[in-house]
Write a protein that holds these residues in place. Sequence first.
Motif, PDB file in Angstrom:
ATOM      1  N   ASN A  34       0.845  -1.190   0.000  1.00 46.37           N
ATOM      2  CA  ASN A  34       0.000   0.000   0.000  1.00 46.37           C
ATOM      3  C   ASN A  34       0.874   1.231   0.000  1.00 46.37           C
ATOM      4  OD1 ASN A  34      -2.828  -1.025   0.330  1.00 46.37           O
ATOM      5  ND2 ASN A  34      -1.886  -2.000   2.094  1.00 46.37           N
ATOM      6  N   THR A  36       0.994   5.754  -1.326  1.00 47.50           N
ATOM      7  CA  THR A  36       0.268   6.990  -1.582  1.00 47.50           C
ATOM      8  C   THR A  36       0.877   7.678  -2.803  1.00 47.50           C
ATOM      9  OG1 THR A  36       1.745   8.292  -0.169  1.00 47.50           O
ATOM     10  CG2 THR A  36      -0.212   7.331   0.876  1.00 47.50           C
ATOM     11  N   SER A  37       0.159   8.657  -3.296  1.00 51.56           N
ATOM     12  CA  SER A  37       0.692   9.545  -4.331  1.00 51.56           C
ATOM     13  C   SER A  37       0.079  10.913  -4.096  1.00 51.56           C
ATOM     14  CB  SER A  37       0.368   9.034  -5.743  1.00 51.56           C
ATOM     15  OG  SER A  37      -0.986   9.286  -6.063  1.00 51.56           O
ATOM     16  N   ASN A  38       0.480  11.870  -4.878  1.00 52.10           N
ATOM     17  CA  ASN A  38      -0.094  13.204  -4.732  1.00 52.10           C
ATOM     18  C   ASN A  38      -1.516  13.275  -5.285  1.00 52.10           C
ATOM     19  OD1 ASN A  38       0.911  12.925  -7.363  1.00 52.10           O
ATOM     20  ND2 ASN A  38       1.209  15.127  -7.611  1.00 52.10           N
ATOM     21  N   VAL A  39      -2.007  12.176  -5.888  1.00 53.84           N
ATOM     22  CA  VAL A  39      -3.356  12.141  -6.450  1.00 53.84           C
ATOM     23  C   VAL A  39      -4.274  11.203  -5.666  1.00 53.84           C
ATOM     24  CG1 VAL A  39      -4.710  11.602  -8.516  1.00 53.84           C
ATOM     25  CG2 VAL A  39      -2.489  12.718  -8.745  1.00 53.84           C
ATOM     26  N   HIS A  40      -3.797   9.987  -5.385  1.00 54.46           N
ATOM     27  CA  HIS A  40      -4.631   9.000  -4.683  1.00 54.46           C
ATOM     28  C   HIS A  40      -3.750   7.918  -4.074  1.00 54.46           C
ATOM     29  CE1 HIS A  40      -3.928   6.155  -7.970  1.00 54.46           C
ATOM     30  NE2 HIS A  40      -4.202   7.145  -8.803  1.00 54.46           N
ATOM     31  N   ASP A  41      -4.332   7.191  -3.130  1.00 53.31           N
ATOM     32  CA  ASP A  41      -3.635   6.035  -2.572  1.00 53.31           C
ATOM     33  C   ASP A  41      -3.681   4.905  -3.602  1.00 53.31           C
ATOM     34  OD1 ASP A  41      -3.347   7.543  -0.317  1.00 53.31           O
ATOM     35  OD2 ASP A  41      -4.822   6.452   0.867  1.00 53.31           O
ATOM     36  N   TRP A  42      -2.749   3.973  -3.484  1.00 57.03           N
ATOM     37  CA  TRP A  42      -2.699   2.868  -4.420  1.00 57.03           C
ATOM     38  C   TRP A  42      -2.374   1.566  -3.678  1.00 57.03           C
ATOM     39  CZ3 TRP A  42       2.043   0.536  -4.379  1.00 57.03           C
ATOM     40  CH2 TRP A  42       3.128   1.307  -3.971  1.00 57.03           C
TER      41      TRP A  42
END
Length: 185
Positions: A34, A36-42
């Motif tokens: 798991n 994160t990104s600056n747009v959404h978790d992945w």
Amino acid sequence: MYRIVITLILSLSTSVLFAQSYSVVENDSKVIINGTSNVHDWESEAEEFSGTASIEIAEDSLVDISSLEFNVVVDGIKSGKGGMDSKTYDALNEKKHPNITFTLSDITQISSNTLTATGQLTISGVTKDVEMEVEYELQPDGTILFNGIQPIKMTDYNVDPPKAMFGAIKAGEDVEVTFNAKFAQ
């Protein structure tokens, strides 16, 4: 005759401890990453992995793990999004380092359902010492379940967090690896 009886009694009353070989049951195990990104978790799942261990059990209790090796195949890590997967493989330098490995060094503590393990984690050719808290459960069928969450900072392993859309989307450098591994003889 007296010696034979005493020897028989002593041999039956002494608990013999010896390690048994175990292997991970891939179909009953999961490794989830798991991030994160600056747009959404992945989330990505390791679909291809293996593991072996030498485990000592006595009187329905875990006594020791003298060796354990766990291997995740990098190109078996899948997010369900092909573009993200290829960025992950590139970031992990999959062509040069096709596997992520953990090799147990020591079990420093064992209680009734948890243990503390130290070992060497190798990602993208970089090896670091790690310590992890692991829950375990001895099953009636003789299998052992190990569960835990291990935080990893990608940059500690010289892994640049993946980017997409010309750098507009950037993964965070911290990930959590959740493992639920079932080992059987």
